[in-house]
Scaffold this motif. Structure first.
Motif, PDB file in Angstrom:
ATOM      1  N   ASP A 192      10.304   1.060  -5.216  1.00  0.00           N
ATOM      2  CA  ASP A 192       9.720   0.021  -4.372  1.00  0.00           C
ATOM      3  C   ASP A 192       8.260   0.409  -4.129  1.00  0.00           C
ATOM      4  O   ASP A 192       7.991   1.523  -3.670  1.00  0.00           O
ATOM      5  CB  ASP A 192      10.498  -0.046  -3.057  1.00  0.00           C
ATOM      6  CG  ASP A 192       9.984  -1.079  -2.085  1.00  0.00           C
ATOM      7  OD1 ASP A 192       8.767  -1.393  -2.099  1.00  0.00           O
ATOM      8  OD2 ASP A 192      10.781  -1.568  -1.284  1.00  0.00           O
TER       9      ASP A 192
ATOM     10  N   GLU B 233       6.278  -0.180  -1.871  1.00  0.00           N
ATOM     11  CA  GLU B 233       5.951   0.049  -0.458  1.00  0.00           C
ATOM     12  C   GLU B 233       6.592   1.324   0.101  1.00  0.00           C
ATOM     13  O   GLU B 233       6.453   1.606   1.291  1.00  0.00           O
ATOM     14  CB  GLU B 233       6.399  -1.157   0.383  1.00  0.00           C
ATOM     15  CG  GLU B 233       5.777  -2.471  -0.048  1.00  0.00           C
ATOM     16  CD  GLU B 233       4.257  -2.463   0.064  1.00  0.00           C
ATOM     17  OE1 GLU B 233       3.750  -1.942   1.074  1.00  0.00           O
ATOM     18  OE2 GLU B 233       3.596  -2.963  -0.862  1.00  0.00           O
ATOM     19  N   ARG B 234       7.281   2.090  -0.730  1.00  0.00           N
ATOM     20  CA  ARG B 234       8.013   3.264  -0.243  1.00  0.00           C
ATOM     21  C   ARG B 234       7.621   4.517  -1.007  1.00  0.00           C
ATOM     22  O   ARG B 234       7.119   4.452  -2.120  1.00  0.00           O
ATOM     23  CB  ARG B 234       9.509   3.048  -0.376  1.00  0.00           C
ATOM     24  CG  ARG B 234      10.005   1.854   0.412  1.00  0.00           C
ATOM     25  CD  ARG B 234      11.445   2.016   0.772  1.00  0.00           C
ATOM     26  NE  ARG B 234      11.915   0.931   1.587  1.00  0.00           N
ATOM     27  CZ  ARG B 234      11.904   0.918   2.905  1.00  0.00           C
ATOM     28  NH1 ARG B 234      11.455   1.939   3.564  1.00  0.00           N
ATOM     29  NH2 ARG B 234      12.375  -0.117   3.573  1.00  0.00           N
TER      30      ARG B 234
ATOM     31  N   GLU C 237      -1.194   2.759  -6.912  1.00  0.00           N
ATOM     32  CA  GLU C 237      -1.782   1.429  -6.766  1.00  0.00           C
ATOM     33  C   GLU C 237      -3.141   1.445  -7.441  1.00  0.00           C
ATOM     34  O   GLU C 237      -3.965   2.299  -7.173  1.00  0.00           O
ATOM     35  CB  GLU C 237      -1.935   1.077  -5.302  1.00  0.00           C
ATOM     36  CG  GLU C 237      -0.623   0.963  -4.560  1.00  0.00           C
ATOM     37  CD  GLU C 237      -0.818   0.639  -3.096  1.00  0.00           C
ATOM     38  OE1 GLU C 237      -1.759  -0.125  -2.775  1.00  0.00           O
ATOM     39  OE2 GLU C 237      -0.053   1.164  -2.283  1.00  0.00           O
TER      40      GLU C 237
END
Length: 89
Positions: free
Chosen positions: A24, A26-27, A88
């Motif tokens: 994920d 976001e994790r 990212e």
């Protein structure tokens, strides 16, 4: 000792998830959590100590091979493991 292929009932492709398929964005995950995900388990799934040792042995090279696509964070304390997540751009 090596065994002849015909001694096995079946063989399977050796395919691994990409970081984008597995994590994920976001994790952040520990090696143990990544190991569970690579086995199709939930990151917090209970596994016995022997099983965890085996699956972690699979996860460490996966992290190394996919290092370009990952980031690492310092552990919260000296006793905690490091955490890995998707890079990212």
């Amino acid at each position: 000792m090596p065994r002849p292929k015909e001694s096995f009932d079946e063989t399977f492709p050796c395919e691994f998830y990409t970081p984008e398929e597995l994590l994920d964005p976001e994790r952040m995950y520990t090696i143990g959590e990544i190991a569970r995900l690579l086995q199709g388990l939930e990151p917090d799934a209970e596994v016995d100590e022997g099983t965890e040792a085996v699956i972690v042995d699979w996860a460490v090279p996966w992290v190394m091979i996919n290092a370009e696509d990952l980031v690492i964070a310092e552990p919260p304390t000296e006793e905690d493991p490091g955490y890995y997540g998707l890079r990212e751009d």
